[in-house]
Enzyme design. Structure first.
Site, PDB file in Angstrom:
ATOM      1  CE  LYS A  18      -2.157  -1.232   3.825  1.00  0.00           C
ATOM      2  NZ  LYS A  18      -1.416  -2.489   4.115  1.00  0.00           N
ATOM      3  NE  ARG A  93      -4.079  -1.952  10.257  1.00  0.00           N
ATOM      4  CZ  ARG A  93      -3.092  -1.337   9.608  1.00  0.00           C
ATOM      5  NH1 ARG A  93      -3.287  -0.160   9.085  1.00  0.00           N
ATOM      6  NH2 ARG A  93      -1.921  -1.897   9.477  1.00  0.00           N
ATOM      7  NE  ARG A 132       7.248  -2.336   6.382  1.00  0.00           N
ATOM      8  CZ  ARG A 132       5.913  -2.249   6.521  1.00  0.00           C
ATOM      9  NH1 ARG A 132       5.170  -1.797   5.523  1.00  0.00           N
ATOM     10  NH2 ARG A 132       5.340  -2.628   7.634  1.00  0.00           N
ATOM     11  NE  ARG A 165       6.406  -0.171  10.609  1.00  0.00           N
ATOM     12  CZ  ARG A 165       5.224  -0.228   9.986  1.00  0.00           C
ATOM     13  NH1 ARG A 165       5.077   0.341   8.796  1.00  0.00           N
ATOM     14  NH2 ARG A 165       4.213  -0.834  10.540  1.00  0.00           N
ATOM     15  NE  ARG A 176       2.276  -5.032  11.765  1.00  0.00           N
ATOM     16  CZ  ARG A 176       3.247  -4.736  10.913  1.00  0.00           C
ATOM     17  NH1 ARG A 176       4.454  -5.231  11.066  1.00  0.00           N
ATOM     18  NH2 ARG A 176       2.998  -3.949   9.897  1.00  0.00           N
TER      19      ARG A 176
END
Ligand code: ADP
Ligand code: ADP
Ligand code: ZN
Length: 223
Positions: A18, A93, A132, A165, A176
């Protein structure tokens, strides 16, 4: 000639791409990119009172309660630059957030124009999130294998330091994804019923996803 405001939602699990696609979509839509995760991280960085209220949820990979999240995003959408719409990323969400958003837009005579659902299998998501890296300065998103920076550890765009992160560590990533399936995936049906959902195959190259999004978007003045 003024056209209808363009409120477009980017839906999809963590790691679907996204944020990666948002820069390009923002350009073709001509509206600001409003990412709830970025708004939260700004509060954490600035050590605000609100940041202290939400930090433990984010660290655990849990969703921040609806009332806090919705208030934060609505405040952002009330800024003048969002009067012609916004590209929403990471919000809503939960069903509660989706209903709150619909109601808030309806009050202003607006509605969601399109929901772009980026679909990617869970195994691929784990690998994407674990690799990431994000720029501390400008938020640009990289992947150590699929989208590496030219220079190790430094942002191509601004030279800023790249970091991982805390919530992208493998244990939190699995959690998650579970949260996504339990709390966010019901939104797929919710928006299908409204007739605004479009599915995008996110399990292809970044350029491939971009091309598919470009062909699917109907809120860029044509629709
Ligand atoms: P990703 O890009 O990996 O999907 P985000 O940056 O959007 O992750 O979100 C990071 C964290 O911020 C989430 O795990 C959650 O704790 C919190 N968060 C972001 N958006 C929402 C939301 N709409 N509702 C509740 N919590 C949220
Ligand atoms: P989201 O905002 O949905 O959580 P991101 O845009 O941050 O997802 O992407 C998650 C990770 O996957 C990043 O490291 C990014 O570079 C990488 N990525 C994004 N799209 C693709 C793709 N199509 N193929 C391979 N890796 C991708
Ligand atoms: Zn940068």
């Amino acid at each position: 000639m003024s056209s209808a405001p363009k409120f477009v939602v980017l839906l999809g699990p963590p790691g679907a791409g996204k944020g990666t696609q948002a820069a390009f979509l923002r350009e073709i839509l001509g509206v600001p990119h409003v990412a709830s995760g970025d708004l939260f991280r700004e509060h954490l960085l600035n050590k605000t009172k609100f940041g202290r209220q939400v930090v433990s949820y984010i660290e655990r990979g849990e969703l921040v309660p609806d009332d806090l999240t919705t208030a934060m995003v609505m405040e952002r959408l009330a800024q003048p630059d969002c009067q012609h719409g916004a590209l929403l990323d990471g919000f809503p969400r939960t069903l509660g957030q989706a209903v709150a958003l619909d109601e808030a837009l309806a009050k202003q005579g607006h509605r969601i124009c399109q929901v772009l659902n980026i679909v990617v299998p869970d195994e691929v998501l784990v690998e994407r999130l674990s690799g990431r890296r994000v720029c501390r300065k400008c938020g640009a998103v990289y992947h150590i294998v699929h989208n590496p920076p030219h220079q190790d550890g430094a942002c191509d765009r601004c030279g800023g330091e790249l970091y991982q992160r805390d919530d992208d560590r493998p244990g939190t990533v699995r959690y998650r994804l579970k949260v996504y399936w339990e709390q966010t995936s019901p939104l797929i049906d919710y928006y299908k019923k409204q007739g605004v959902l479009v599915e995008i195959n996110g399990n292809q190259s970044i350029e491939g996803v971009q091309a598919e999004l470009k062909a699917a978007v109907t809120c860029d003045g044509r629709g």
